[in-house]
Design an enzyme around this catalytic site. Structure first.
Site, short mmCIF file in Angstrom:
data_model
loop_
_atom_site.label_atom_id
_atom_site.label_comp_id
_atom_site.label_asym_id
_atom_site.label_seq_id
_atom_site.Cartn_x
_atom_site.Cartn_y
_atom_site.Cartn_z
N GLY A 11 35.08 44.86 32.81
CA GLY A 11 36.23 45.69 32.44
C GLY A 11 36.24 45.98 30.95
O GLY A 11 35.29 45.64 30.22
N PHE A 12 37.30 46.57 30.50
CA PHE A 12 37.44 46.97 29.09
C PHE A 12 37.37 45.75 28.16
O PHE A 12 36.39 45.58 27.41
CB PHE A 12 38.75 47.77 28.95
CG PHE A 12 39.35 47.78 27.59
CD1 PHE A 12 38.62 48.20 26.47
CD2 PHE A 12 40.68 47.39 27.40
CE1 PHE A 12 39.19 48.20 25.21
CE2 PHE A 12 41.26 47.41 26.14
CZ PHE A 12 40.50 47.80 25.04
N GLY A 37 36.38 48.13 36.68
CA GLY A 37 35.32 47.97 35.68
C GLY A 37 34.15 48.87 36.02
O GLY A 37 34.16 49.57 37.02
N TYR A 144 52.35 43.11 39.40
CA TYR A 144 51.59 42.64 38.24
C TYR A 144 52.38 41.58 37.47
O TYR A 144 51.88 40.49 37.21
CB TYR A 144 51.31 43.86 37.34
CG TYR A 144 50.47 43.59 36.11
CD1 TYR A 144 49.09 43.42 36.20
CD2 TYR A 144 51.06 43.57 34.85
CE1 TYR A 144 48.32 43.22 35.06
CE2 TYR A 144 50.29 43.37 33.70
CZ TYR A 144 48.93 43.19 33.81
OH TYR A 144 48.17 43.00 32.68
N GLN A 161 49.45 18.42 36.74
CA GLN A 161 49.14 17.63 37.94
C GLN A 161 47.70 17.11 37.98
O GLN A 161 47.45 16.01 38.41
CB GLN A 161 49.41 18.50 39.18
CG GLN A 161 49.49 17.74 40.49
CD GLN A 161 49.85 18.66 41.66
OE1 GLN A 161 50.36 19.76 41.48
NE2 GLN A 161 49.55 18.21 42.87
P1 NAD Z 1 40.34 46.49 33.11
O1 NAD Z 1 40.95 47.10 34.31
O2 NAD Z 1 39.46 47.32 32.27
O3 NAD Z 1 39.51 45.17 33.50
C1 NAD Z 1 39.80 44.40 34.63
C2 NAD Z 1 38.47 43.98 35.25
O4 NAD Z 1 38.74 43.08 36.35
C3 NAD Z 1 37.68 45.15 35.83
O5 NAD Z 1 36.32 45.02 35.50
C4 NAD Z 1 37.89 45.02 37.33
O6 NAD Z 1 36.84 45.58 38.10
C5 NAD Z 1 37.99 43.52 37.49
N1 NAD Z 1 38.73 43.10 38.69
C6 NAD Z 1 39.93 43.54 39.13
N2 NAD Z 1 40.28 42.91 40.26
C7 NAD Z 1 39.27 42.02 40.53
C8 NAD Z 1 39.04 41.08 41.56
N3 NAD Z 1 39.92 40.89 42.56
N4 NAD Z 1 37.90 40.35 41.52
C9 NAD Z 1 36.97 40.52 40.53
N5 NAD Z 1 37.14 41.41 39.54
C10 NAD Z 1 38.28 42.16 39.54
O7 NAD Z 1 41.57 45.91 32.26
P2 NAD Z 1 41.61 45.24 30.82
O8 NAD Z 1 42.52 46.04 29.99
O9 NAD Z 1 40.25 44.94 30.33
O10 NAD Z 1 42.37 43.88 31.18
C11 NAD Z 1 41.65 42.67 31.38
C12 NAD Z 1 42.62 41.52 31.57
O11 NAD Z 1 43.49 41.42 30.43
C13 NAD Z 1 43.53 41.68 32.79
O12 NAD Z 1 43.69 40.43 33.42
C14 NAD Z 1 44.83 42.14 32.20
O13 NAD Z 1 45.94 41.74 32.98
C15 NAD Z 1 44.84 41.45 30.84
N6 NAD Z 1 45.66 42.19 29.87
C16 NAD Z 1 45.22 43.35 29.30
C17 NAD Z 1 46.04 44.04 28.42
C18 NAD Z 1 45.60 45.29 27.73
O14 NAD Z 1 46.38 45.87 26.96
N7 NAD Z 1 44.41 45.79 27.89
C19 NAD Z 1 47.33 43.54 28.12
C20 NAD Z 1 47.74 42.38 28.77
C21 NAD Z 1 46.90 41.70 29.62
#
Ligand code: NAD
Ligand code: UDP
Length: 336
Positions: A11-12, A37, A144, A161
């Site tokens: 992902g990002f 991703g 979420y 735990q």
């Molecule tokens: P993103 O959507 O680019 O990345 C998420 C990645 O997780 C993707 O590669 C996707 O394919 C993978 N994914 C989703 N569901 C999955 C599953 N069930 N099994 C395996 N892989 C799975 O988003 P991001 O912005 O890179 O966010 C990454 C993490 O950071 C997330 O957990 C998000 O909640 C957290 N986050 C991001 C932000 C932000 O501003 N970017 C803010 C708060 C929290």
């Protein structure tokens, strides 16, 4: 050599994290189901001997021998996670359980990508970690928000735990290259709209407040958090510099030199009016605060999207049928 599992590593944020961990001399295993991703994000490290990719859904248990786990798998764009609400909750909750079970089994330290969304439509501003939040438990964002809140409860209980070494980062709005042009979050949306001279879509009146952290800064904070032993409670990571969505729109238009007009659209339900982190704890415990200014970070992100868009035009000019290659995620993903 430390062996590290990054879920959501394609992902990002995850892809930058994988890169940085490899650069620092670690071995990285990336587990991703490619819901949001893409292989394009990890292209640069695919050939590295220190990198292994497993196509895996975190809703299913996984066994790999690792020393550290960064649990990042979960769609993060409101538009994307609301498209698959039940799947999102399962990813947040079952993903947390499966990764915590793995950490417990192999004795790994584990860091959870939590979110500012745990604060919901906060009544305190800026938000300190002690604030318990104000989340609508049955609204459109609940899949979420509540999924991530439950994950935090699980991380706390596995520590209490079972003695698992847990860390929780509450990440605030983070942006940068490798966000998907169509992922619906505000920064890529405004940049792509500005670059194509299409209307900038401001939801509501644009007075809502966010603060935007460049991805490189966030990754610094995450790696520092994994390394310290004293952070047993959640910790905010994000930029303390506030910006209204209207000012963000004006800044993007100016930096791009765009002719885009502004178009006001209805505000989505439960869209938090004000969100900014109190990062005193991160400053104190991690000696961390973001270094990249909004204009500098937006400049880098704009250059990335210019390349993406020009490549797409090039592809079309060469007659590649649209959809023949899938550089961006498949939003019809239906494995909920
Ligand atoms: P993103 O959507 O680019 O990345 C998420 C990645 O997780 C993707 O590669 C996707 O394919 C993978 N994914 C989703 N569901 C999955 C599953 N069930 N099994 C395996 N892989 C799975 O988003 P991001 O912005 O890179 O966010 C990454 C993490 O950071 C997330 O957990 C998000 O909640 C957290 N986050 C991001 C932000 C932000 O501003 N970017 C803010 C708060 C929290
Ligand atoms: N937003 C907007 N136009 C868009 C996308 C988002 O005005 O095209 C607003 C959205 O309503 C929210 C803010 O920008 O107030 C940040 O939205 P984003 O989806 O990036 O993340 P959020 O902070 O809501 O999780």
């Amino acid at each position: 050599m430390t062996r590290i599992l990054v879920t959501g590593g394609a992902g990002f944020i995850g892809s930058f994290l994988c890169e940085r961990l490899i650069e620092a001399g670690n071995e990285v295993v990336c587990a991703d189901n490619f819901q949001t991703g893409s292989e394009a994000n990890i292209q640069a490290i695919m050939g590295s001997r220190s990198f292994e990719l497993i196509k895996h859904d975190v809703r299913v248990p996984l066994h790999v021998d690792v020393d550290e786990i960064y649990n990042f798998a979960c769609p993060a764009s409101p538009a994307q996670y609301q498209q698959h609400p039940t799947g999102t909750t399962k990813t947040a909750v079952l993903g947390a359980i499966n990764m915590l079970d793995l950490a417990r089994k192999v004795g790994a330290e584990i860091l959870q990508a939590s979110t500012s969304e745990v604060y919901g439509s906060s009544t305190i501003h800026p938000q300190p970690e002690e604030y318990w939040g104000n989340v609508n438990p049955i609204g459109a964002r609940a899949c979420y928000d509540e999924g991530k809140r439950c994950a935090e409860a699980l991380f706390s209980d596995y520590r209490r735990q079972f003695g698992v070494a847990t860390k929780v980062a509450r990440i605030f709005n983070t942006y940068g290259p490798r966000m998907q042009p169509n992922d619906g979050r505000v920064v890529p949306s405004f940049i792509v709209q500005a670059l194509t001279n299409k209307p900038i879509t401001i939801f509501g009146d644009g007075t809502q407040i966010r603060s935007f952290c460049f991805v490189d800064d966030l990754v610094d904070g995450l790696i520092k958090l994994m390394k310290i032993q004293s952070a047993v409670a959640p910790i905010n990571l994000g930029s303390p510099h506030e910006c209204t969505i209207r000012v963000l729109a004006e800044t993007v238009v100016e930096l791009v030199g765009s002719r885009s007009p502004v178009e006001f659209r209805p505000l989505p339900s439960d869209d938090p009016p004000k969100r900014t982190p109190d990062i005193s704890k991160a400053r104190r415990l991690l000696d961390w605060s973001p270094a990249v200014s909004l204009t500098e970070g937006l400049g880098k992100t704009i250059r990335y999207f210019e390349n993406v868009l020009s490549q797409r035009c090039g592809d079309n000019a060469q007659g590649r049928p649209s959809g023949a290659k899938k550089p961006f995620p498949d939003l019809s993903f239906s494995d909920d």
